[in-house]
Scaffold this motif. Structure first.
Motif, PDB file in Angstrom:
ATOM      1  N   THR A   1       0.843  -1.197   0.000  1.00  0.00           N
ATOM      2  CA  THR A   1       0.000   0.000   0.000  1.00  0.00           C
ATOM      3  C   THR A   1       0.876   1.243   0.000  1.00  0.00           C
ATOM      4  N   PRO A   2       0.617   2.218  -0.875  1.00  0.00           N
ATOM      5  CA  PRO A   2       1.441   3.429  -0.907  1.00  0.00           C
ATOM      6  C   PRO A   2       1.352   4.196   0.412  1.00  0.00           C
ATOM      7  N   VAL A   3       2.417   4.915   0.744  1.00  0.00           N
ATOM      8  CA  VAL A   3       2.366   5.797   1.907  1.00  0.00           C
ATOM      9  C   VAL A   3       1.349   6.903   1.642  1.00  0.00           C
ATOM     10  N   PHE A   4       1.492   7.584   0.520  1.00  0.00           N
ATOM     11  CA  PHE A   4       0.483   8.549   0.075  1.00  0.00           C
ATOM     12  C   PHE A   4      -0.088   8.069  -1.252  1.00  0.00           C
ATOM     13  N   SER A   5      -1.393   8.163  -1.391  1.00  0.00           N
ATOM     14  CA  SER A   5      -2.061   7.873  -2.655  1.00  0.00           C
ATOM     15  C   SER A   5      -2.933   9.074  -2.999  1.00  0.00           C
ATOM     16  N   VAL A   6      -2.618   9.723  -4.108  1.00  0.00           N
ATOM     17  CA  VAL A   6      -3.291  10.955  -4.510  1.00  0.00           C
ATOM     18  C   VAL A   6      -4.003  10.703  -5.835  1.00  0.00           C
ATOM     19  N   GLY A   7      -5.281  11.050  -5.918  1.00  0.00           N
ATOM     20  CA  GLY A   7      -6.045  10.814  -7.130  1.00  0.00           C
ATOM     21  C   GLY A   7      -6.874  12.017  -7.548  1.00  0.00           C
ATOM     22  N   GLY A   8      -6.633  12.523  -8.750  1.00  0.00           N
ATOM     23  CA  GLY A   8      -7.425  13.628  -9.287  1.00  0.00           C
ATOM     24  C   GLY A   8      -7.512  14.824  -8.367  1.00  0.00           C
ATOM     25  N   LEU A   9      -6.394  15.175  -7.713  1.00  0.00           N
ATOM     26  CA  LEU A   9      -6.416  16.233  -6.700  1.00  0.00           C
ATOM     27  C   LEU A   9      -6.406  17.625  -7.335  1.00  0.00           C
ATOM     28  N   TRP A  10      -7.271  18.483  -6.804  1.00  0.00           N
ATOM     29  CA  TRP A  10      -7.358  19.884  -7.227  1.00  0.00           C
ATOM     30  C   TRP A  10      -7.238  20.791  -6.013  1.00  0.00           C
ATOM     31  N   LYS A  11      -6.596  21.945  -6.222  1.00  0.00           N
ATOM     32  CA  LYS A  11      -6.700  23.049  -5.269  1.00  0.00           C
ATOM     33  C   LYS A  11      -6.932  24.317  -6.072  1.00  0.00           C
ATOM     34  N   VAL A  12      -8.132  24.871  -5.883  1.00  0.00           N
ATOM     35  CA  VAL A  12      -8.533  26.080  -6.597  1.00  0.00           C
ATOM     36  C   VAL A  12      -8.745  27.182  -5.578  1.00  0.00           C
ATOM     37  N   PHE A  13      -8.038  28.293  -5.747  1.00  0.00           N
ATOM     38  CA  PHE A  13      -8.201  29.465  -4.889  1.00  0.00           C
ATOM     39  C   PHE A  13      -9.174  30.436  -5.552  1.00  0.00           C
ATOM     40  N   GLY A  14     -10.012  31.046  -4.737  1.00  0.00           N
ATOM     41  CA  GLY A  14     -10.961  32.013  -5.259  1.00  0.00           C
ATOM     42  C   GLY A  14     -12.250  31.968  -4.461  1.00  0.00           C
ATOM     43  N   PRO A  15     -13.301  32.659  -4.916  1.00  0.00           N
ATOM     44  CA  PRO A  15     -14.588  32.615  -4.215  1.00  0.00           C
ATOM     45  C   PRO A  15     -15.023  31.178  -4.002  1.00  0.00           C
ATOM     46  N   LYS A  16     -15.418  30.862  -2.777  1.00  0.00           N
ATOM     47  CA  LYS A  16     -15.657  29.466  -2.409  1.00  0.00           C
ATOM     48  C   LYS A  16     -16.599  28.740  -3.369  1.00  0.00           C
ATOM     49  N   GLY A  17     -17.705  29.332  -3.672  1.00  0.00           N
ATOM     50  CA  GLY A  17     -18.665  28.674  -4.551  1.00  0.00           C
ATOM     51  C   GLY A  17     -18.121  28.468  -5.945  1.00  0.00           C
ATOM     52  N   ALA A  18     -17.425  29.476  -6.458  1.00  0.00           N
ATOM     53  CA  ALA A  18     -16.868  29.382  -7.806  1.00  0.00           C
ATOM     54  C   ALA A  18     -15.725  28.378  -7.858  1.00  0.00           C
ATOM     55  N   ALA A  19     -14.867  28.379  -6.830  1.00  0.00           N
ATOM     56  CA  ALA A  19     -13.709  27.482  -6.812  1.00  0.00           C
ATOM     57  C   ALA A  19     -14.146  26.026  -6.834  1.00  0.00           C
ATOM     58  N   ALA A  20     -15.174  25.700  -6.081  1.00  0.00           N
ATOM     59  CA  ALA A  20     -15.634  24.314  -5.990  1.00  0.00           C
ATOM     60  C   ALA A  20     -16.198  23.808  -7.314  1.00  0.00           C
ATOM     61  N   LYS A  21     -16.627  24.730  -8.182  1.00  0.00           N
ATOM     62  CA  LYS A  21     -17.244  24.322  -9.443  1.00  0.00           C
ATOM     63  C   LYS A  21     -16.245  24.145 -10.583  1.00  0.00           C
ATOM     64  N   VAL A  22     -14.986  24.552 -10.385  1.00  0.00           N
ATOM     65  CA  VAL A  22     -14.011  24.484 -11.481  1.00  0.00           C
ATOM     66  C   VAL A  22     -13.648  23.050 -11.863  1.00  0.00           C
ATOM     67  N   PRO A  23     -13.271  22.172 -10.891  1.00  0.00           N
ATOM     68  CA  PRO A  23     -12.909  20.799 -11.284  1.00  0.00           C
ATOM     69  C   PRO A  23     -14.048  20.100 -12.026  1.00  0.00           C
ATOM     70  N   GLY A  24     -13.747  19.536 -13.163  1.00  0.00           N
ATOM     71  CA  GLY A  24     -14.737  18.803 -13.935  1.00  0.00           C
ATOM     72  C   GLY A  24     -15.663  19.664 -14.764  1.00  0.00           C
TER      73      GLY A  24
END
Length: 364
Positions: free
Chosen positions: A16-39
């Protein structure tokens, strides 16, 4: 032993990997708008256009990778590529916007405040660029500070701190304060403080970028020595290609928040994924990074029993010297098993940067 024995051995299932990262995003900006950017239809927009349309900045875009137990995993890229944001997401010092993240199979994004504190105190320790030392405390007390926060008894934390001070080469300086130390010594204090907690993984965020070249080299040596002695998992962030190639078992090269290539130093230098990576590694002496694996061919009948034996990790520059001394081909041998043969023509083709298909023709 015949030519058929010169085939690489297969490996079993990985742990098992120590860290397993999948499709990770970090978007800075207005909370509602930032959450809608991925996908969304905005996900692939260039940075400037994304800011113009949504008011958001995507520092990390759809990043996927695993960190294996015991490896030095290097994340590198130029300023603004997202590498420092990414490493902070691993322990949720910065909250990811979307994706999956696990440590030893445990969902990091589902951790409550208590589990997060435990993660940061006991399992993953950070070594920062700006040492973060307490100026009024001695070296010994700075190293022991994390243990003090954990509630470890004074006697135990001082004993453990003394061990770590010795491990990083600061014996005799225990009673000095940070202002009395050089930059390299201060960084050693920060490293000792991280080690004192005995974490499963060390996270380095460009720890040596403020140091002069000589001290930086010494600290790289120190990290390499600690990894060799302990086999501790490390995630190392840097913008310096030479540092990445020197320390990394695998390298993730980032650009504009994405990983553009993930591979070993040999894969990055020998088979760049695109023109951006090719420009990055253009001035790297290939023969000092690439190994004999990139130049070997199957052994003909009888070849696996003669000629000097080289380890698969032997660099091309060392192999050229060995072949020149012997006056003939050399064997690539691992655990008594012949993996293949290298000769001067194939080695020089690697140095010349010929495409892999051409190198295979030369080797044949």
């Amino acid at each position: 032993m015949d030519a058929a024995t010169c085939e690489p051995a297969t490996t079993g299932a990985e742990a098992t990997p120590v860290f397993s990262v999948g499709g990770l995003w970090k978007v800075f900006g207005p909370k509602g708008a930032a959450a809608k950017v991925p996908g969304s239809e905005h996900a692939d927009l260039p940075a400037a256009e994304l800011r113009e349309r949504t008011g958001c900045t995507a520092a990390v875009r759809d990043v996927t990778f695993d960190v294996r137990k015991g490896e030095v995993f290097v994340v590198m890229g130029l300023s603004g590529s997202g590498k420092s944001t990414l490493v902070r997401c691993l322990t949720r010092l910065i909250e990811p916007t979307a994706g999956t993240l696990a440590i030893d199979g445990e969902d990091v994004l589902a951790m409550d405040a208590g589990r997060l504190r435990s993660l940061r105190r006991h399992r993953a320790a950070m070594v920062f660029q700006h040492f973060g030392l307490l100026p009024h405390r001695t070296v010994m007390d700075n190293v022991a500070y994390g243990l003090e926060i954990q509630g470890v008894s004074r006697a135990e934390r001082r004993a453990r701190a003394a061990d770590m001070v010795a491990k990083v080469g600061l014996e005799g300086l225990e009673d000095r304060r940070p202002g009395q130390l050089s930059g390299g010594q201060q960084q050693r204090v920060g490293l000792a403080r991280a080690l004192a907690a005995d974490p499963e993984v060390l996270l380095f965020d460009e720890p040596f970028s403020a140091l002069d070249p000589l001290i930086r080299r010494e600290m790289q040596d120190e990290v390499a020595r600690l990894h060799h002695d302990e086999g501790r998992t490390m995630v190392f962030i840097t913008h310096d290609l030479a540092e990445a190639l020197r320390l990394g078992d695998r390298i993730a090269l980032m650009r504009d928040g994405r990983i553009v290539q993930l591979g070993t130093p040999e894969e990055i230098v020998g088979s760049p994924a695109d023109d951006y990576v090719r420009d990055f590694v253009r001035d790297v002496p290939r023969e000092q990074v690439l190994t004999v694996r990139s130049a070997m061919r199957p052994a003909a009948v009888g070849e696996s029993e003669r000629g000097p034996a080289l380890a698969p990790t032997t660099t091309v520059v060392d192999a050229i010297e060995a072949v020149a001394r012997s006056g003939g081909p050399a064997r690539v041998v691992e655990r008594g098993r012949c993996l293949g043969i290298v000769d001067d023509a194939a080695l020089l083709a690697v140095v010349a940067g010929l495409p892999a298909a051409t190198r295979r023709e030369v080797a044949a």
